[in-house]
Design an enzyme around this catalytic site. Structure first.
Site, short mmCIF file in Angstrom:
data_model
loop_
_atom_site.label_atom_id
_atom_site.label_comp_id
_atom_site.label_asym_id
_atom_site.label_seq_id
_atom_site.Cartn_x
_atom_site.Cartn_y
_atom_site.Cartn_z
N HIS A 26 -3.84 5.56 -2.74
CA HIS A 26 -4.68 4.50 -3.31
C HIS A 26 -3.80 3.69 -4.24
O HIS A 26 -3.26 4.21 -5.22
CB HIS A 26 -5.87 5.09 -4.08
CG HIS A 26 -6.78 4.03 -4.59
ND1 HIS A 26 -7.35 4.09 -5.83
CD2 HIS A 26 -7.21 2.87 -4.04
CE1 HIS A 26 -8.11 3.02 -6.03
NE2 HIS A 26 -8.03 2.26 -4.94
N LYS A 75 -1.26 7.13 -11.57
CA LYS A 75 -2.63 7.30 -12.06
C LYS A 75 -2.93 8.76 -12.35
O LYS A 75 -3.95 9.07 -12.97
CB LYS A 75 -3.63 6.80 -11.01
CG LYS A 75 -3.55 5.33 -10.73
CD LYS A 75 -4.66 4.97 -9.76
CE LYS A 75 -4.34 3.81 -8.90
NZ LYS A 75 -5.42 3.55 -7.93
N GLN A 92 7.16 6.85 -4.46
CA GLN A 92 7.95 5.74 -4.97
C GLN A 92 8.68 5.03 -3.83
O GLN A 92 8.70 3.80 -3.76
CB GLN A 92 8.98 6.20 -6.00
CG GLN A 92 9.78 5.04 -6.51
CD GLN A 92 11.17 5.37 -6.99
OE1 GLN A 92 11.83 4.48 -7.48
NE2 GLN A 92 11.63 6.59 -6.87
#
Length: 178
Positions: A26, A75, A92
């Site tokens: 997400h 997050k 990443q």
């Protein structure tokens, strides 16, 4: 709706959810000029890490940051060493490759890569367990979030059509709104 890539915008915001289960991705993106609010937010986030949330510049490989300079903001704080490795490794790499894909596809005009910054807020589930899938999902979610931002998606008509039947991977109401 017309594609807004290259438009003189203060900020472009995108979102995408790709995959399912613990290896889903997400991504939320904020793309804007370095001299505007996105640039201020980028610099502030980089300079003010918090416990478990240390923003960093996404790289395609060591000493080769993706352009526009992309701040990777997790997050979810790393829940374990393995979770941390999935964040700093395949997630990443997926974000960096997805940004490069967005440039190649025109969602980010090449001239903007030197004048704009990008913030990518990234969810990696603490239960994630497949590095290849985490990479693929984050690459596609980043590319899609940037394309959605360039096109100013979602359309308001789509939002209104879904307002009585909200659903996400973690919750679906059992009744529609009366």
């Amino acid at each position: 709706m017309a594609d807004r890539a290259g438009a003189d915008l203060i900020m472009q915001i995108g979102e995408s959810f790709v995959g399912d289960g613990v290896n889903a991705a997400h991504i939320n993106t904020v793309l804007g000029h370095r001299d505007g609010p996105a640039g201020t937010a980028w610099a502030t986030a980089l300079a003010t890490p918090s416990a478990g949330h240390v923003p960093f510049v996404a790289v395609l490989r060591p000493s080769l940051p993706v352009k526009p300079m992309t701040l990777f903001v997790t997050k979810a704080a790393p829940a374990s060493d393995d979770h941390g490795l999935l964040i700093w490794g395949p997630a990443q790499a997926g974000v960096a490759a997805g940004v490069a894909d967005a440039i190649a596809e025109g969602s980010i005009p090449e001239p903007d890569t030197s004048t704009h910054v990008l913030i990518a807020a990234v969810w990696v589930n603490p239960g994630a367990d497949d590095a290849v899938t985490v990479y693929r999902n984050n690459r596609e979610a980043t590319r899609t979030a940037l394309a959605n931002g360039a096109k100013d998606l979602p359309a308001v008509a789509d939002v209104l059509a879904a307002r009585n039947t909200p659903s996400n991977p973690f919750y679906t109401p059992s009744e529609e709104r009366a």
